[in-house]
Design an enzyme around this catalytic site. Structure first.
Site, PDB file in Angstrom:
ATOM      1  N   ILE A  15      -5.532   7.155   4.926  1.00  0.00           N
ATOM      2  CA  ILE A  15      -4.435   6.416   5.553  1.00  0.00           C
ATOM      3  C   ILE A  15      -3.308   6.252   4.547  1.00  0.00           C
ATOM      4  CG2 ILE A  15      -3.763   4.207   6.572  1.00  0.00           C
ATOM      5  CD1 ILE A  15      -6.669   3.924   7.517  1.00  0.00           C
ATOM      6  N   CYS A  16      -2.090   6.523   4.982  1.00  0.00           N
ATOM      7  CA  CYS A  16      -0.917   6.374   4.113  1.00  0.00           C
ATOM      8  C   CYS A  16      -0.624   4.881   3.949  1.00  0.00           C
ATOM      9  CB  CYS A  16       0.281   7.081   4.720  1.00  0.00           C
ATOM     10  SG  CYS A  16       1.775   6.897   3.735  1.00  0.00           S
ATOM     11  N   LEU A  17      -0.752   4.394   2.731  1.00  0.00           N
ATOM     12  CA  LEU A  17      -0.522   2.977   2.443  1.00  0.00           C
ATOM     13  C   LEU A  17       0.656   2.761   1.503  1.00  0.00           C
ATOM     14  CD1 LEU A  17      -4.239   1.972   1.781  1.00  0.00           C
ATOM     15  CD2 LEU A  17      -2.937   1.526   3.849  1.00  0.00           C
ATOM     16  N   SER A  18       1.317   3.838   1.096  1.00  0.00           N
ATOM     17  CA  SER A  18       2.268   3.747  -0.006  1.00  0.00           C
ATOM     18  C   SER A  18       3.521   2.931   0.284  1.00  0.00           C
ATOM     19  CB  SER A  18       2.646   5.145  -0.487  1.00  0.00           C
ATOM     20  OG  SER A  18       3.200   5.877   0.583  1.00  0.00           O
ATOM     21  N   LYS A  69       0.576   9.247   9.854  1.00  0.00           N
ATOM     22  CA  LYS A  69       0.284   8.213   8.854  1.00  0.00           C
ATOM     23  C   LYS A  69      -1.005   8.485   8.097  1.00  0.00           C
ATOM     24  CE  LYS A  69       3.070   4.798  10.927  1.00  0.00           C
ATOM     25  NZ  LYS A  69       3.872   3.915  10.216  1.00  0.00           N
TER      26      LYS A  69
END
Length: 142
Positions: free
Chosen positions: A115-118, A108
């Site tokens: 941080i992957c927030l998509s 993630k």
């Protein structure tokens, strides 16, 4: 997206009103005051719930944020640096949070510990512009 406890936590945070970003010099000062108020409220709520887990500070312009976040597991405290910059299109665009020390440790995260927030967070942010701010980012994004 979030469990009931997270929804309650976010519901306790003040919603922001000013739709100004760093490019809007006059409006940005007002937005920054709202951001600080919401962050202070979030930290106070966390302390009351015995869930204190981060400290943030910003540069003088309020465009670069940095600090520490931590997690206690089996009586061991793990502490990490956290950082993000406010995009010029803020609040329409959410900041990208980075924990550089965790770079490559989880799927993630990507480039430099961001941080992957998509998938989940960015659509939620887009639906709540300009009401969401940095306190909401910390509550939902980290």
């Amino acid at each position: 997206m979030a469990d009931e406890a997270t929804r309650r936590l976010v519901a306790e945070l003040p919603l922001l009103r000013t739709a100004a970003g760093p490019r809007d010099r006059e409006g940005w000062a007002g937005r920054l005051k709202e951001e600080y108020r919401a962050l202070i409220q979030y930290v106070e709520n966390n302390k009351r719930a015995d869930n204190d887990w981060f400290r943030l500070e910003s540069n003088a312009e309020g465009t670069r944020w940095f600090g520490k976040c931590w997690y206690v597991h089996e009586l061991l405290k793990y502490e990490f640096g956290i950082e993000f910059e406010i995009p010029v299109t803020y609040p329409a665009t959410a900041p990208e949070i980075a924990i550089p020390e965790l770079d490559g440790k989880t799927a993630k995260m990507y480039r430099g510990g961001k941080i992957c927030l998509s998938d989940h967070f960015k659509p939620l942010w887009a639906r709540n512009v300009p009401k969401f701010g940095l306190a909401h980012l910390m509550a939902l994004g980290v």
